[in-house]
Design a protein around this motif. Structure first.
Motif, PDB file in Angstrom:
ATOM      1  N   LEU A 230       0.852  -1.194   0.000  1.00  0.00           N
ATOM      2  CA  LEU A 230       0.000   0.000   0.000  1.00  0.00           C
ATOM      3  C   LEU A 230       0.888   1.244   0.000  1.00  0.00           C
ATOM      4  CD1 LEU A 230      -2.942   0.889   0.057  1.00  0.00           C
ATOM      5  CD2 LEU A 230      -2.876   0.743   2.541  1.00  0.00           C
ATOM      6  N   ASP A 231       1.308   1.665  -1.191  1.00  0.00           N
ATOM      7  CA  ASP A 231       2.268   2.758  -1.318  1.00  0.00           C
ATOM      8  C   ASP A 231       1.614   4.012  -1.913  1.00  0.00           C
ATOM      9  OD1 ASP A 231       4.416   4.491  -2.053  1.00  0.00           O
ATOM     10  OD2 ASP A 231       5.793   2.795  -1.961  1.00  0.00           O
ATOM     11  N   MET A 232       1.373   4.026  -3.214  1.00  0.00           N
ATOM     12  CA  MET A 232       0.695   5.108  -3.946  1.00  0.00           C
ATOM     13  C   MET A 232       1.539   6.359  -4.156  1.00  0.00           C
ATOM     14  SD  MET A 232      -3.280   5.170  -2.773  1.00  0.00           S
ATOM     15  CE  MET A 232      -4.183   3.696  -2.323  1.00  0.00           C
ATOM     16  N   ARG A 233       2.814   6.347  -3.837  1.00  0.00           N
ATOM     17  CA  ARG A 233       3.635   7.533  -4.099  1.00  0.00           C
ATOM     18  C   ARG A 233       4.033   7.569  -5.571  1.00  0.00           C
ATOM     19  NH1 ARG A 233       8.335   6.621   0.070  1.00  0.00           N
ATOM     20  NH2 ARG A 233       7.809   4.484  -0.550  1.00  0.00           N
ATOM     21  N   MET A 234       3.837   8.711  -6.223  1.00  0.00           N
ATOM     22  CA  MET A 234       4.276   8.852  -7.605  1.00  0.00           C
ATOM     23  C   MET A 234       5.795   8.875  -7.698  1.00  0.00           C
ATOM     24  SD  MET A 234       1.429  11.502  -9.074  1.00  0.00           S
ATOM     25  CE  MET A 234      -0.278  10.967  -9.297  1.00  0.00           C
ATOM     26  N   ASP A 235       6.449   9.397  -6.684  1.00  0.00           N
ATOM     27  CA  ASP A 235       7.906   9.293  -6.567  1.00  0.00           C
ATOM     28  C   ASP A 235       8.194   8.431  -5.348  1.00  0.00           C
ATOM     29  OD1 ASP A 235      10.611   9.466  -6.237  1.00  0.00           O
ATOM     30  OD2 ASP A 235      10.716  11.655  -6.415  1.00  0.00           O
ATOM     31  N   PRO A 236       8.491   7.132  -5.549  1.00  0.00           N
ATOM     32  CA  PRO A 236       8.657   6.222  -4.413  1.00  0.00           C
ATOM     33  C   PRO A 236       9.874   6.524  -3.544  1.00  0.00           C
ATOM     34  CG  PRO A 236       8.320   5.018  -6.481  1.00  0.00           C
ATOM     35  CD  PRO A 236       8.612   6.441  -6.833  1.00  0.00           C
ATOM     36  N   SER A 237      10.714   7.469  -3.984  1.00  0.00           N
ATOM     37  CA  SER A 237      11.929   7.764  -3.226  1.00  0.00           C
ATOM     38  C   SER A 237      11.713   8.815  -2.148  1.00  0.00           C
ATOM     39  CB  SER A 237      13.031   8.244  -4.180  1.00  0.00           C
ATOM     40  OG  SER A 237      12.696   9.509  -4.747  1.00  0.00           O
ATOM     41  N   THR A 238      10.531   9.386  -2.082  1.00  0.00           N
ATOM     42  CA  THR A 238      10.323  10.467  -1.118  1.00  0.00           C
ATOM     43  C   THR A 238       8.868  10.510  -0.661  1.00  0.00           C
ATOM     44  OG1 THR A 238      10.675  12.844  -0.743  1.00  0.00           O
ATOM     45  CG2 THR A 238       9.794  12.196  -2.882  1.00  0.00           C
ATOM     46  N   GLY A 239       8.630  11.148   0.470  1.00  0.00           N
ATOM     47  CA  GLY A 239       7.263  11.369   0.927  1.00  0.00           C
ATOM     48  C   GLY A 239       6.704  10.233   1.770  1.00  0.00           C
ATOM     49  N   THR A 240       5.449  10.376   2.137  1.00  0.00           N
ATOM     50  CA  THR A 240       4.744   9.442   3.013  1.00  0.00           C
ATOM     51  C   THR A 240       3.874   8.516   2.182  1.00  0.00           C
ATOM     52  OG1 THR A 240       4.672  11.111   4.770  1.00  0.00           O
ATOM     53  CG2 THR A 240       3.098   9.292   4.927  1.00  0.00           C
ATOM     54  N   SER A 241       3.984   7.215   2.422  1.00  0.00           N
ATOM     55  CA  SER A 241       3.184   6.246   1.679  1.00  0.00           C
ATOM     56  C   SER A 241       1.749   6.237   2.197  1.00  0.00           C
ATOM     57  CB  SER A 241       3.788   4.849   1.813  1.00  0.00           C
ATOM     58  OG  SER A 241       3.594   4.364   3.138  1.00  0.00           O
ATOM     59  N   ALA A 242       0.867   5.606   1.423  1.00  0.00           N
ATOM     60  CA  ALA A 242      -0.529   5.480   1.858  1.00  0.00           C
ATOM     61  C   ALA A 242      -0.620   4.685   3.151  1.00  0.00           C
ATOM     62  CB  ALA A 242      -1.349   4.812   0.758  1.00  0.00           C
ATOM     63  N   ALA A 243       0.195   3.640   3.296  1.00  0.00           N
ATOM     64  CA  ALA A 243       0.181   2.841   4.526  1.00  0.00           C
ATOM     65  C   ALA A 243       0.559   3.695   5.728  1.00  0.00           C
ATOM     66  CB  ALA A 243       1.133   1.658   4.392  1.00  0.00           C
ATOM     67  N   GLU A 244       1.569   4.563   5.553  1.00  0.00           N
ATOM     68  CA  GLU A 244       1.992   5.430   6.660  1.00  0.00           C
ATOM     69  C   GLU A 244       0.919   6.466   6.975  1.00  0.00           C
ATOM     70  OE1 GLU A 244       6.818   5.312   5.861  1.00  0.00           O
ATOM     71  OE2 GLU A 244       5.542   6.659   4.687  1.00  0.00           O
ATOM     72  N   LEU A 245       0.262   6.987   5.956  1.00  0.00           N
ATOM     73  CA  LEU A 245      -0.814   7.944   6.189  1.00  0.00           C
ATOM     74  C   LEU A 245      -1.951   7.297   6.967  1.00  0.00           C
ATOM     75  CD1 LEU A 245      -2.164  10.708   5.654  1.00  0.00           C
ATOM     76  CD2 LEU A 245      -3.014   9.760   3.493  1.00  0.00           C
ATOM     77  N   LEU A 246      -2.345   6.085   6.583  1.00  0.00           N
ATOM     78  CA  LEU A 246      -3.428   5.395   7.275  1.00  0.00           C
ATOM     79  C   LEU A 246      -3.045   5.054   8.716  1.00  0.00           C
ATOM     80  CD1 LEU A 246      -4.793   2.944   4.549  1.00  0.00           C
ATOM     81  CD2 LEU A 246      -5.753   5.132   5.282  1.00  0.00           C
ATOM     82  N   ALA A 247      -1.774   4.888   8.973  1.00  0.00           N
ATOM     83  CA  ALA A 247      -1.322   4.529  10.320  1.00  0.00           C
ATOM     84  C   ALA A 247      -1.300   5.713  11.280  1.00  0.00           C
ATOM     85  CB  ALA A 247       0.071   3.905  10.241  1.00  0.00           C
ATOM     86  N   THR A 248      -1.240   6.933  10.740  1.00  0.00           N
ATOM     87  CA  THR A 248      -1.002   8.087  11.609  1.00  0.00           C
ATOM     88  C   THR A 248      -2.092   9.155  11.586  1.00  0.00           C
ATOM     89  OG1 THR A 248       0.282   9.146   9.837  1.00  0.00           O
ATOM     90  CG2 THR A 248       1.506   7.800  11.428  1.00  0.00           C
TER      91      THR A 248
ATOM     92  N   ALA B 166      -8.930   9.121  -3.263  1.00  0.00           N
ATOM     93  CA  ALA B 166      -8.709  10.122  -2.219  1.00  0.00           C
ATOM     94  C   ALA B 166      -7.326   9.991  -1.602  1.00  0.00           C
ATOM     95  CB  ALA B 166      -9.785   9.988  -1.143  1.00  0.00           C
ATOM     96  N   LEU B 167      -6.928   8.762  -1.278  1.00  0.00           N
ATOM     97  CA  LEU B 167      -5.620   8.558  -0.663  1.00  0.00           C
ATOM     98  C   LEU B 167      -4.493   8.910  -1.623  1.00  0.00           C
ATOM     99  CD1 LEU B 167      -6.160   5.262   1.342  1.00  0.00           C
ATOM    100  CD2 LEU B 167      -5.914   7.581   2.246  1.00  0.00           C
ATOM    101  N   ARG B 168      -4.663   8.553  -2.901  1.00  0.00           N
ATOM    102  CA  ARG B 168      -3.636   8.879  -3.899  1.00  0.00           C
ATOM    103  C   ARG B 168      -3.443  10.383  -3.992  1.00  0.00           C
ATOM    104  NH1 ARG B 168      -6.064   8.869  -9.083  1.00  0.00           N
ATOM    105  NH2 ARG B 168      -5.608  11.110  -9.128  1.00  0.00           N
ATOM    106  N   ILE B 169      -4.554  11.129  -4.024  1.00  0.00           N
ATOM    107  CA  ILE B 169      -4.473  12.584  -4.105  1.00  0.00           C
ATOM    108  C   ILE B 169      -3.783  13.144  -2.862  1.00  0.00           C
ATOM    109  CG2 ILE B 169      -5.861  14.697  -4.064  1.00  0.00           C
ATOM    110  CD1 ILE B 169      -7.866  13.236  -5.877  1.00  0.00           C
ATOM    111  N   ALA B 170      -4.130  12.607  -1.689  1.00  0.00           N
ATOM    112  CA  ALA B 170      -3.531  13.095  -0.447  1.00  0.00           C
ATOM    113  C   ALA B 170      -2.054  12.757  -0.364  1.00  0.00           C
ATOM    114  CB  ALA B 170      -4.278  12.500   0.746  1.00  0.00           C
ATOM    115  N   VAL B 171      -1.703  11.528  -0.692  1.00  0.00           N
ATOM    116  CA  VAL B 171      -0.302  11.092  -0.597  1.00  0.00           C
ATOM    117  C   VAL B 171       0.592  11.948  -1.483  1.00  0.00           C
ATOM    118  CG1 VAL B 171       1.265   9.208  -1.267  1.00  0.00           C
ATOM    119  CG2 VAL B 171      -0.740   8.730   0.143  1.00  0.00           C
TER     120      VAL B 171
END
Length: 333
Positions: free
Chosen positions: A132-150, A217-222
């Motif tokens: 559960l990632d969804m980052r367009m640039d996987p090298s930076t930022g918060t993944s969808a899994a991390e967003l759902l966890a916090t 929604a999560l993709r847009i937020a991530v």
């Protein structure tokens, strides 16, 4: 698992001929430069480079894999193509570096790319089990899994309501928080299961996969997509030379609304309505090239599923922007 099809087979550009026709009066000039602000796998860029043999293209993408694939696809065009790894709200800096006099054309094909949907391990697709990632640039930022966890439940509800237009945002957000208290989300299938259970049975029977809106929604937020778009549009318009043109393809109402506002603002006089004479500095600096938004025809929708929800808008720069009409200038960002 990676997709073994060629890059060209994996990405069929949406409304390709219409985009090229709208851009043509600006980019067919000798020495013209076009920015493909959302390069993806380079489908639109390849078409414009083939159709306009003197055109130079600068392609921007935040996804390193897109830069690699598009770079290989367009290598035959030599120095007529330049790839830049960046988020497209940096378009003004990219233009200042690679085309300091401004550019004749800008193309934005918004949303998630075919590449990101095709690569199951990127976690964008609700129909495929993956991390559960969804980052367009996987090298930076918060993944969808991390967003759902916090994220607090109210923040999750807001994301689902505002970015996914989910009717049952509160129920889904509450179900996510209950689940994460027992076990963290790590796979797309985990999220699909929770969303499906939270949506009323009567609603689940219509409208496709009930997780579709949550994943959007999560993709847009991530990826902070709407904020990036709001910053990018005025910077892109400022990067156009007079008589330059911008074409934007949007795929959901939130994107299209932002594009409509930005173009309408430039195409509307800023003088008070009761002024007897419109001052030169208050005249519009854009001319709209489409009547409202344009959609794909039935034939294209049947052959290219991504065209189903597309909305196209375009405008031409008619004069420089007066200082008082530059809300998106970087100094004010």
């Amino acid at each position: 698992m990676s997709d073994d099809r060629s890059t060209a087979e994996r990405h069929v550009p949406v409304l390709a001929e219409r985009c090229l026709d709208l851009l043509a009066p600006a980019v067919e000039r000798p020495g013209a430069v076009l920015v493909d602000a959302t390069l993806g796998m380079g489908g639109h860029s390849e078409l414009v480079l083939r159709r306009f043999p003197e055109l130079r293209v600068i392609g921007i993408d935040r996804d390193p894999q897109a830069i690699e694939l598009a770079g290989a696809r367009l290598a035959a065009f030599g120095d007529r193509f330049t790839a830049v790894h960046s988020v497209y709200d940096d378009v003004d800096h990219v233009v200042a570096t690679h085309a300091p006099g401004g550019v004749e054309g800008i193309l934005m094909d918004l949303g998630v790319s075919s590449l990101q949907l095709d690569e199951a391990e990127r976690g964008f697709a609700y129909a495929q089990d993956a991390p559960l990632d969804m980052r367009m640039d996987p090298s930076t930022g918060t993944s969808a899994a991390e967003l759902l966890a916090t994220a607090p439940v109210e923040e999750l509800r807001r994301i689902l309501r505002d970015y996914g237009e989910e009717r049952f945002a509160g129920r889904v957000a509450t179900a996510i928080v209950r689940r994460r208290e027992r076990q963290p989300f790590t796979r797309t299938s985990d999220l699909v299961e929770v969303v499906r259970a939270a949506i009323p049975a009567a609603t689940r029977r219509t409208g496709g996969n009930p997780a579709k809106r949550t994943f959007q929604a999560l993709r847009i937020a991530v990826n902070d997509e709407l904020a990036v778009l709001e910053r990018a549009l005025p910077r892109a318009l400022e990067s156009l030379v007079v008589h330059g043109r911008i074409v934007v393809l949007a795929y959901h109402s939130l994107e299209d609304r932002a594009v409509k506002r930005a173009l309408a603002r430039g195409a509307t006089s800023s003088a008070p309505p009761d002024f007897p004479v419109e001052p030169e500095t208050h005249r519009p600096y854009l001319r709209l090239l489409t009547r409202g938004s344009e959609e794909a025809d039935d034939e294209e929708r049947a052959t290219n599923p991504r065209a189903t929800s597309v909305r196209l808008r375009a405008a031409e720069r008619t004069r420089p922007t007066p200082d008082h009409m530059r809300p998106g200038a970087r100094s004010a960002a």
